[in-house]
Design an enzyme around this catalytic site. Structure first.
Site, PDB file in Angstrom:
ATOM      1  N   ASP A 478       0.721  -1.073   0.215  1.00  0.00           N
ATOM      2  CA  ASP A 478      -0.146  -0.056   0.283  1.00  0.00           C
ATOM      3  C   ASP A 478       0.900   1.156  -0.108  1.00  0.00           C
ATOM      4  OD1 ASP A 478      -2.273   1.836   0.520  1.00  0.00           O
ATOM      5  OD2 ASP A 478      -1.884   1.589   2.673  1.00  0.00           O
ATOM      6  N   ASP A 712      -0.825  -0.109   6.027  1.00  0.00           N
ATOM      7  CA  ASP A 712      -1.082   0.109   7.554  1.00  0.00           C
ATOM      8  C   ASP A 712      -2.364  -0.620   8.229  1.00  0.00           C
ATOM      9  OD1 ASP A 712      -3.098   1.735   5.613  1.00  0.00           O
ATOM     10  OD2 ASP A 712      -2.565   3.639   6.437  1.00  0.00           O
ATOM     11  N   ASP A 716      -7.696  -1.758   4.470  1.00  0.00           N
ATOM     12  CA  ASP A 716      -6.848  -2.322   4.145  1.00  0.00           C
ATOM     13  C   ASP A 716      -6.514  -3.766   4.468  1.00  0.00           C
ATOM     14  OD1 ASP A 716      -5.446  -1.063   2.282  1.00  0.00           O
ATOM     15  OD2 ASP A 716      -3.446  -0.993   3.849  1.00  0.00           O
TER      16      ASP A 716
END
Length: 819
Positions: A478, A712, A716
């Site tokens: 990410d 993080d 996600d």
């Protein structure tokens, strides 16, 4: 579910034996014995029968009930751990009575066991000297007063016939001493055999040891029988020391749990002369942290642990956070800073306001994760456990065949059967039939690796993820908060339709006030200086990966990316006109753009910038050095900004404007070795992805490569769960409940170097485990073959059992040397 600590369980086979026995009980729904932490978890309707069963299997075991989530050990009364210390000024507190808990103080058995083994070994050496020293034998034979006693002849008849032919007084003394040594050294073995047979457990190391040594006695190999029993006992002791060392890394982590909290309270003291209440008097109560509630104020003195997550309301100091974050440098804290339970106050007293109940604190969640991880098994561990279950019975019958078949065959062909010789050879085979070296070294190696990783600020939710990490080939990232710092600064504010910058920021505050996304947090921080109206939010809707929509004071406000604007048919002509100007190209290329619309009209945009983490480039380069390919970046940000970050890190593939579900689709394509059509374009058609997946499998693509996704933890969860290994990167300002994250591995700090460290640990323990497996099987097979042909004796067999187990344990502990 009830939890107990089981003490005096010294081997993994004992733990497995208890677990299997409990699982067969009709009153038990669930039972799990974690040998690594000595924790029993059991769900039963009859706990007393469970205790009796454990006692019957392991009479020396000691069961202690542990804390549950909401109750203290044995549910002690509140008065058992509350003590008051009255003081007008907390800074003048010099000493406080420490928390007294009802713990049983047990004598440390290690020293007494070491002394006993030293005495037994000395006695054995004396007996050997008596047997094989001719001068000492002559001296003792001269003392024939006792030798001529009438009952001595009866004693000699108890010895094997092979020893009665050449008997002397010195040998009588030596053999009596050896018999005593055998009995004393074998007491734990005899007890274990009795308990196992009583519970119908046959094939275990204790019974094998008893059969081998007793049979050696019967064929006249007394010195070897005693040596085997004694050195087996010594080997068990040395193994226990190695086990304690392997458990140290995690036991240290579990022991950082705070035990005391100085809670602030106020007492009203009556004035005896005027019969009226005086001013409130401040007091400090010493209570267990589990009784703290949100909003309580506590005093943390120098050298003490923060009792629960909270905010500093008075004082400044330095905290030792190494056991939680792996960071060895003390962290400076002041009023208003967040602090975590378990960190140690180093310099000055602090007053902290509790923000989380102890059971919801980070340290409690870390403890829970570590305990669950230590009870999980990797694929290698499961294979070893299954192998051990069939290996011992097979080798037992092989030894039986060696003892019986050759003498019978020799007798049939007219030769001397040589029963003594073949029984001795069978005993050598029997001695190396115990798989302890594998059963101990492989699981405890992984256990030690979990502990080392936790000390370095990396929490791994199971051994299977360590094994997967060792095979890692590709890694996908990410962007926001993972490769970048996730702390945004405003580079430009574009205002249209006569709005001022403060008015535009005010709209952002209304829309983003309930969001926890890093961009929203940064915008709220920047807008703190402006005077905002009192928001009256009637409707709030968040579009994952796109933005938010709210109704405030009758106004409809949209804040998000360009996709959100296009879906709501917002006219972006003003923004496109600006983007076509030459001066805006570089700015737009390296910025994230937050678009704002009010009542269906585009009113402006905020260009924000997020910079790379300081160690991002170094971490990516080290991954390449380890042979791991930083495959791609998946982001919901605009194409230009993602391309800029990818170029800085040398990552060739990137995908922008992705929703969380689209990230998962792209990741699946990458994991299946597809070249997704969205590469370097910025948008993705999910239908194309699904169609391409089907086609590629039909064609038969190369085998699946282990792939990790690093995020993080914010938005996600879907893609973290989709990856072979989901890695969540910590945030300095994040207090998410780490137990609920979808990640398999959690970095407690923002640094990406934690990924490098945990990959090194995973590869190291995998290499050591396979070294141990190869070494054990090779040595045991060699000794079995040498024993069958008559070359190896029981001394060598002792090394093949105890010595090999000790060597493999020490080899597995090499994982703890990783810096």
């Amino acid at each position: 579910m009830q939890k107990f600590r089981i003490d005096h369980i010294d081997c993994a086979s004992c733990a497995n034996k208890i677990e299997k026995a409990l699982q067969k009980m009709p009153s038990v729904e669930y039972a799990c014995v974690n040998f690594n932490t000595n924790i029993l978890e059991v769900q039963t309707t009859d706990i007393e029968s469970v205790k009796k069963k454990i006692k019957s299997l392991e009479p020396n075991s000691l069961l202690t009930k542990l804390y549950s989530q909401d109750f203290t050990q044995q549910r002690l009364g509140h008065e058992d751990f509350i003590h008051e210390t009255h003081c007008d000024n907390p800074k003048q507190i010099h000493s406080t009575q420490k928390l007294q808990t009802k713990k049983t103080h047990r004598e440390n058995p290690i020293r007494s066991e070491a002394i006993l083994l030293a005495l037994l070994l000395s006695g054995f050496l004396i007996a050997i000297v008596i047997l094989y020293s001719s001068s000492l034998e002559s001296f003792l034979n001269g003392l024939d007063i006792i030798y001529n006693i009438s009952f001595s002849s009866q004693i000699f008849t108890l010895l094997p016939e092979s020893l009665q032919k050449d008997i002397s007084f010195s040998k009588v003394i030596a053999y009596i001493l050896m018999i005593l040594l055998y009995i004393i050294a074998g007491i734990p073995i005899f007890q274990a055999v009795y308990n196992n047979l009583k519970n119908r457990i046959i094939f275990d190391e204790n019974l094998l040891m008893f059969i081998a040594t007793f049979a050696a006695f019967c064929i006249g190999e007394i010195s070897e029988a005693v040596a085997v029993m004694l050195f087996f006992r010594i080997g068990e002791f040395l193994e226990s020391l190695a086990l304690n060392r392997s458990k140290k890394s995690i036991s240290n982590l579990l022991e950082i749990m705070p035990e005391i909290a100085h809670k602030k309270q106020f007492l009203t003291i009556q004035d005896s002369q005027n019969n009226r209440g005086s001013d409130n008097k401040q007091t400090w109560q010493d209570i267990h942290p589990r009784f703290l509630q949100q909003g309580d104020e506590v005093l943390v003195k120098v050298g003490e642990k923060i009792p629960s997550d909270g905010i500093i309301i008075r004082g400044q100091s330095h905290l030792d956070t190494q056991m939680i974050s792996g960071e060895s440098k003390p962290m400076s804290v002041k009023e208003g800073d967040n602090v975590l339970a378990g960190t140690i106050n180093l310099s000055q007293a602090l007053e902290v306001k509790v923000s989380q109940k102890f059971t919801d604190s980070q340290i409690a969640k870390i403890k829970e994760i570590v305990e669950k991880a230590s009870s999980s098994k990797s694929k290698t561990q499961r294979i070893i456990t299954q192998f051990a279950e069939i290996y011992t019975p097979i080798m037992f019958f092989v030894a039986l065949v060696v003892a019986i078949i050759p003498p019978i065959v020799l007798g049939q062909i007219g030769q001397e059967p040589q029963w003594h010789e073949w029984i001795y050879r069978a005993l050598v085979v029997l001695m190396v039939s115990c798989p302890c070296a594998l059963v101990l070294s492989v699981p405890l190696g992984y256990f030690a690796a979990l502990g080392v990783a936790s000390q370095k600020g990396v929490l791994i939710k199971g051994s299977e993820y360590l094994e997967a990490l060792a095979k890692l080939q590709n890694i996908v990232f990410d962007k926001t908060g993972t490769l970048t710092q996730g702390v945004f600064t405003i580079r430009e504010i574009l205002c249209f339709h006569n709005l001022t910058q403060d008015e535009l920021l005010q709209l952002c505050v209304c829309a983003e006030r309930f969001s926890n996304h890093p961009i929203a947090t940064s915008l709220l921080d920047v807008a703190q200086h402006i005077d905002t109206h009192e928001c009256d939010i009637q409707k709030h809707k968040e579009y994952k990966g796109k933005g938010v929509m709210v109704n405030c004071l009758g106004n409809s406000i949209l804040v998000g990316n360009i996709s959100l604007m296009e879906e709501n048919k917002i006219n972006l002509e003003a923004f496109y006109t600006y983007s076509e100007s030459q001066d805006s190209n570089l700015l737009l290329e390296s910025s994230s753009i937050v678009h704002i619309a009010k009542n269906g009209i585009y009113v402006g945009a905020i260009l924000i910038n997020d910079i790379l983490k300081e160690d991002a480039k170094e971490a990516i380069n080290q991954m390449r050095n380890l042979g791991i390919n930083p495959l791609a970046i998946l982001s919901g940000d605009n194409k230009n900004n993602v391309a800029y970050i990818a170029k800085e890190l040398g990552i060739t593939q990137f995908y922008a404007h992705l929703l969380p579900t689209q990230k998962a689709q792209v990741l699946q394509n990458l994991m299946d070795n597809h070249d997704a059509q969205a590469e370097k374009v910025g948008k993705i058609d999910s239908n194309k992805c699904n169609n391409k997946t089907t086609e590629t499998h039909a064609r038969g693509m190369p085998p699946h490569k282990v792939c990790a996704f690093v995020g993080d933890g914010i938005n996600d969860s879907v893609v973290l769960a989709s990856a072979d290994i989901g890695i969540s990167v910590g945030s300095q300002n994040s207090h998410n409940d780490i137990s609920k994250e979808s990640a398999d591995i959690i970095l407690t700090t923002p640094s990406l170097m934690g990924i490098i460290r945990v990959i090194q640990i995973a590869r190291k323990i995998r290499m050591l485990s396979w070294q141990n497996i190869f070494f054990v099987l090779t040595v045991k097979l060699l000794i079995i073959l040498l024993g069958i042909v008559g070359i190896a004796n029981m001394w060598i067999a002792v090394f093949g059992d105890v010595g090999v187990a000790l060597i493999t344990l020490l080899n597995a502990l090499r994982v703890m040397r990783i810096k």
